[in-house]
Write a protein that holds these residues in place. Structure first.
Motif, mmCIF file in Angstrom:
data_model
loop_
_atom_site.group_PDB
_atom_site.id
_atom_site.type_symbol
_atom_site.label_atom_id
_atom_site.label_comp_id
_atom_site.label_asym_id
_atom_site.label_seq_id
_atom_site.Cartn_x
_atom_site.Cartn_y
_atom_site.Cartn_z
ATOM 1 N N ALA A 45 -19.554 30.898 -37.086
ATOM 2 C CA ALA A 45 -20.247 31.790 -36.154
ATOM 3 C C ALA A 45 -19.791 33.237 -36.350
ATOM 4 C CB ALA A 45 -20.013 31.335 -34.719
ATOM 5 N N ALA A 46 -18.482 33.436 -36.480
ATOM 6 C CA ALA A 46 -17.953 34.788 -36.678
ATOM 7 C C ALA A 46 -18.438 35.388 -37.982
ATOM 8 C CB ALA A 46 -16.420 34.746 -36.645
ATOM 9 N N SER A 48 -21.212 34.701 -39.527
ATOM 10 C CA SER A 48 -22.632 35.012 -39.381
ATOM 11 C C SER A 48 -22.843 36.283 -38.576
ATOM 12 C CB SER A 48 -23.353 33.844 -38.693
ATOM 13 O OG SER A 48 -23.164 32.643 -39.398
ATOM 14 N N LEU A 49 -22.027 36.484 -37.533
ATOM 15 C CA LEU A 49 -22.174 37.650 -36.670
ATOM 16 C C LEU A 49 -21.655 38.927 -37.316
ATOM 17 C CD1 LEU A 49 -21.117 36.121 -33.222
ATOM 18 C CD2 LEU A 49 -23.412 36.874 -33.881
ATOM 19 N N LEU A 50 -20.550 38.825 -38.048
ATOM 20 C CA LEU A 50 -19.896 40.019 -38.587
ATOM 21 C C LEU A 50 -20.386 40.399 -39.975
ATOM 22 C CD1 LEU A 50 -16.234 39.313 -37.394
ATOM 23 C CD2 LEU A 50 -17.961 40.767 -36.320
ATOM 24 N N TYR A 52 -23.309 38.750 -41.596
ATOM 25 C CA TYR A 52 -24.768 38.701 -41.442
ATOM 26 C C TYR A 52 -25.491 39.048 -42.746
ATOM 27 C CZ TYR A 52 -29.402 39.504 -39.386
ATOM 28 O OH TYR A 52 -30.750 39.454 -39.084
ATOM 29 N N LEU A 109 -28.385 46.029 -38.064
ATOM 30 C CA LEU A 109 -29.000 44.711 -38.163
ATOM 31 C C LEU A 109 -30.140 44.665 -39.176
ATOM 32 C CD1 LEU A 109 -29.092 43.574 -34.409
ATOM 33 C CD2 LEU A 109 -27.350 43.145 -36.151
ATOM 34 N N TYR A 141 -31.409 38.133 -36.165
ATOM 35 C CA TYR A 141 -29.948 38.023 -36.028
ATOM 36 C C TYR A 141 -29.555 36.738 -35.297
ATOM 37 C CZ TYR A 141 -25.193 39.816 -35.010
ATOM 38 O OH TYR A 141 -23.839 40.004 -34.927
ATOM 39 N N LEU A 142 -30.213 36.484 -34.175
ATOM 40 C CA LEU A 142 -29.881 35.310 -33.371
ATOM 41 C C LEU A 142 -30.264 34.014 -34.077
ATOM 42 C CD1 LEU A 142 -30.883 36.555 -29.800
ATOM 43 C CD2 LEU A 142 -28.600 36.450 -30.823
ATOM 44 N N LEU A 145 -27.713 33.226 -36.733
ATOM 45 C CA LEU A 145 -26.497 32.675 -36.133
ATOM 46 C C LEU A 145 -26.679 31.195 -35.795
ATOM 47 C CD1 LEU A 145 -23.714 32.796 -34.709
ATOM 48 C CD2 LEU A 145 -24.933 33.652 -32.677
#
Length: 236
Positions: A45-46, A48-50, A52, A109, A141-142, A145
């Protein structure tokens, strides 16, 4: 009664639907690979978020599998994703005066796919607002994730993502976006568009023979931008 900003945001989400469908496949495949190299769900998850970035995350997994040092991983991912700076710069003129945090939000993004959707909309003469871009970017983005986390959750039951065509999802999405982008200029048969396209293709082919793929892509992008700037009348 919905506000104008919310309506624009929703329209951006709707424009993102094809990208989201592609992200479900390639994001799931990325999650499978990330789980395979030993990352936990929170680490997936991290990442994917950071990070991306599909290509960047696959490269990170490959380098982790080889026990590569952290500095080399950072430099490699930076070079691979340097093109995002060029993409962001190419659309800054459409968002002048919109505020620092608004433009940072758009640029942070912006991916290859959302950039393709954005530039296609601009070429078609659509009025693109900040809210529209936020809808496009946040939706992608979501979904990215969620797809990565799902891949990490269920990846242990899917040992061969290529068997289901998941490895081709990103390529297919790129091809679709590319066709949409070149369709209008080729129909207009503008000499400038043809020159830009030829310059990019030739530079990419030559660059791939002389340098790494990442450097070739950056070089082709810069050459295409230069040809567009040197051609009178702006990009058609």
């Amino acid at each position: 009664m919905e506000t104008v900003g919310y309506r624009r945001f929703r329209e951006g989400v709707q424009a993102c639907v094809p990208t989201m469908m592609g992200y479900l496949g390639i994001g799931f495949a990325a999650g499978v690979v990330e789980k395979g190299v030993g990352l936990s769900l929170w680490q997936i998850a991290a990442l994917s978020l950071l990070v991306y970035a599909g290509s960047g995350q696959f490269i990170i997994c490959g380098l982790l599998a080889l026990n590569a040092p952290i500095p080399s991983i950072i430099v490699t991912v930076f070079l691979v994703n340097f093109r995002h700076l060029l993409m962001s710069l190419s659309v800054t003129s459409y968002f002048r005066g919109k505020g620092l945090w608004q433009t940072i939000g758009i640029g942070s993004l912006l991916t290859d796919e959302s950039y393709g959707v954005l530039t296609t909309a601009l070429q078609a003469g659509h009025k693109v607002s900040v809210a529209w871009c936020h809808g496009l970017n946040v939706a992608a983005y979501l979904v990215w994730l969620v797809a990565n986390v799902l891949g990490g959750l269920f990846g242990q039951f899917l040992t061969d993502p290529a068997r289901f065509g998941l490895d081709f999802a990103l390529t297919a999405m790129f091809l679709g976006l590319w066709l949409f982008q070149v369709d209008l200029p080729l129909k207009k048969r503008t000499s400038q568009s043809v020159r830009i396209l030829l310059a990019v293709v030739v530079t990419l082919v030559v660059g791939m023979r002389l340098f790494s793929g990442e450097i070739a892509v950056i070089a082709a992008t810069l050459v295409g931008c230069m040809v567009g700037l040197l051609t009178e009348g702006g990009v058609q």
